[in-house]
Design a protein around this motif. Structure first.
Motif, PDB file in Angstrom:
ATOM      1  N   LYS A  43       0.518  -1.402   0.530  1.00 14.95           N
ATOM      2  CA  LYS A  43      -0.065  -0.284  -0.019  1.00 14.95           C
ATOM      3  C   LYS A  43       0.807   1.089  -0.299  1.00 14.95           C
ATOM      4  O   LYS A  43       2.162   1.350   0.447  1.00 14.95           O
ATOM      5  CB  LYS A  43      -1.448  -0.304   1.173  1.00 14.95           C
ATOM      6  CG  LYS A  43      -1.706  -1.374   1.175  1.00 14.95           C
ATOM      7  CD  LYS A  43      -2.093  -0.973   2.733  1.00 14.95           C
ATOM      8  CE  LYS A  43      -3.772  -2.404   2.598  1.00 14.95           C
ATOM      9  NZ  LYS A  43      -4.935  -2.489   4.050  1.00 14.95           N
ATOM     10  N   ALA A  44       0.359   1.997  -1.207  1.00 17.14           N
ATOM     11  CA  ALA A  44       1.831   3.301  -1.178  1.00 17.14           C
ATOM     12  C   ALA A  44       1.613   4.094  -0.059  1.00 17.14           C
ATOM     13  O   ALA A  44       2.950   4.670   0.982  1.00 17.14           O
ATOM     14  CB  ALA A  44       0.834   4.323  -2.160  1.00 17.14           C
ATOM     15  N   ASP A  45       0.788   4.229   1.515  1.00 17.82           N
ATOM     16  CA  ASP A  45       0.940   5.167   2.155  1.00 17.82           C
ATOM     17  C   ASP A  45       0.977   4.009   4.009  1.00 17.82           C
ATOM     18  O   ASP A  45       1.885   4.840   4.695  1.00 17.82           O
ATOM     19  CB  ASP A  45      -0.925   6.109   2.444  1.00 17.82           C
ATOM     20  CG  ASP A  45      -1.576   4.505   2.983  1.00 17.82           C
ATOM     21  OD1 ASP A  45      -1.180   3.817   2.723  1.00 17.82           O
ATOM     22  OD2 ASP A  45      -2.713   5.195   2.984  1.00 17.82           O
ATOM     23  N   ASP A  46       1.630   3.107   3.188  1.00 13.90           N
ATOM     24  CA  ASP A  46       2.546   2.073   4.511  1.00 13.90           C
ATOM     25  C   ASP A  46       3.891   2.531   4.772  1.00 13.90           C
ATOM     26  O   ASP A  46       4.389   2.985   4.235  1.00 13.90           O
ATOM     27  CB  ASP A  46       2.774   0.577   4.489  1.00 13.90           C
ATOM     28  CG  ASP A  46       2.308  -0.561   5.174  1.00 13.90           C
ATOM     29  OD1 ASP A  46       3.263  -0.159   6.397  1.00 13.90           O
ATOM     30  OD2 ASP A  46       1.847  -1.344   5.031  1.00 13.90           O
ATOM     31  N   LEU A  47       3.627   3.140   5.478  1.00 15.26           N
ATOM     32  CA  LEU A  47       4.967   3.675   6.871  1.00 15.26           C
ATOM     33  C   LEU A  47       5.819   2.406   6.548  1.00 15.26           C
ATOM     34  O   LEU A  47       7.333   3.371   6.284  1.00 15.26           O
ATOM     35  CB  LEU A  47       4.729   3.924   8.410  1.00 15.26           C
ATOM     36  CG  LEU A  47       3.742   5.148   8.127  1.00 15.26           C
ATOM     37  CD1 LEU A  47       3.758   5.789   9.417  1.00 15.26           C
ATOM     38  CD2 LEU A  47       4.087   6.770   7.716  1.00 15.26           C
ATOM     39  N   ALA A  48       6.134   1.477   6.250  1.00 13.75           N
ATOM     40  CA  ALA A  48       7.227   0.400   6.700  1.00 13.75           C
ATOM     41  C   ALA A  48       7.775   0.384   4.752  1.00 13.75           C
ATOM     42  O   ALA A  48       9.024   0.157   5.522  1.00 13.75           O
ATOM     43  CB  ALA A  48       6.608  -0.917   6.592  1.00 13.75           C
ATOM     44  N   VAL A  49       6.498   0.802   4.196  1.00  9.91           N
ATOM     45  CA  VAL A  49       7.322   0.898   2.737  1.00  9.91           C
ATOM     46  C   VAL A  49       8.171   2.258   2.718  1.00  9.91           C
ATOM     47  O   VAL A  49       9.328   2.004   2.305  1.00  9.91           O
ATOM     48  CB  VAL A  49       6.214   0.911   1.577  1.00  9.91           C
ATOM     49  CG1 VAL A  49       7.069   1.433   0.195  1.00  9.91           C
ATOM     50  CG2 VAL A  49       5.060  -0.256   1.630  1.00  9.91           C
ATOM     51  N   LYS A  50       8.495   2.691   3.487  1.00  9.75           N
ATOM     52  CA  LYS A  50       9.370   4.057   3.246  1.00  9.75           C
ATOM     53  C   LYS A  50      10.680   3.788   4.358  1.00  9.75           C
ATOM     54  O   LYS A  50      11.805   3.717   3.805  1.00  9.75           O
ATOM     55  CB  LYS A  50       8.608   5.668   4.798  1.00  9.75           C
ATOM     56  CG  LYS A  50       7.780   5.952   3.700  1.00  9.75           C
ATOM     57  CD  LYS A  50       6.792   7.355   4.204  1.00  9.75           C
ATOM     58  CE  LYS A  50       5.940   8.018   2.965  1.00  9.75           C
ATOM     59  NZ  LYS A  50       5.429   8.967   3.870  1.00  9.75           N
TER      60      LYS A  50
END
Length: 213
Positions: free
Chosen positions: A19-26
């Motif tokens: 998901k684009a807004d997932d903090l884990a991706v950042k």
């Protein structure tokens, strides 16, 4: 489409887009940026040279494997040291593991089985510079599954092994053997794969790893 099947059902992969807004991706992007640094590589090399840390090792084709969680209790000393030395967020290991479990549970194959799957190992695989493809191999057998998180944007990943050739029967194996070995395959070996029920299934499911690529 957030979920896409790659390869066949049993030995292929399921691509689960984040998901684009997932903090884990950042956070994963921050980890990727940190690990590609030359000073981080030197830091890891020094730990490898000392030979005292089982949480880091070199695997096929000079790739670095850094454990975050593992069943053999290797610990996560190397990763934890990078987090501290290069000022990554202190809770990043827990965030990454939680994200990985969350994403893995979105695999439709696991959802249908309704089993309580658990991670036995989780590690970061990285390479510095170009790396040769790994030799075809089997990591896990059914009913186990392997889950991978791509942490570097726009980079090709070794998601699954596919080949234009197929080895599913004793005849397929004999043809390949004769072609690459330059001699006839042992008759008893082909008879075994043609007659033994378990051997036939093994060859049908995993015979393609025998193809020299």
């Amino acid at each position: 489409m957030s979920i896409e099947h790659l390869g066949n059902h049993d030995t292929g992969m399921v691509l689960v887009r984040p998901k684009a807004d997932d903090l884990a991706v950042k956070l994963l992007r921050q980890i990727a940026s940190t690990f590609r640094r030359e000073d981080v590589k030197n830091f890891l090399d020094n730990r490898l040279k000392r030979g005292e840390d089982p949480s880091i090792r070199i695997i096929q084709t000079a790739r670095y494997e850094i454990f975050l969680h593992n069943a053999k209790e290797y610990g996560s000393g190397a990763f934890d040291a990078v987090v501290k030395q290069f000022q990554l967020p202190k809770d990043c290991k827990g965030v990454v593991l939680a994200y990985a479990r969350r994403q893995a549970k979105r695999d439709p194959r696991l959802m249908k089985q309704q089993k309580d799957y658990k991670f036995s190992n989780f590690s970061i695989i990285c390479n510095y510079g170009e790396a040769e493809a790994q030799a075809p191999h089997i990591d896990l057998l059914a009913p186990n599954y392997q889950f991978g998180v791509m942490i570097t944007d726009a980079e090709p990943g070794t998601l699954l092994f596919e080949t234009k050739r197929v080895i599913e029967t004793g005849s397929d194996l004999a043809k390949l053997w004769n072609e690459f070995e330059g001699q006839l395959v042992p008759t008893n070996l082909i008879t075994f794969f043609n007659c033994n029920t378990q051997a036939k299934k093994l060859l049908k499911d995993y015979g393609n790893v025998l193809i020299p690529e």
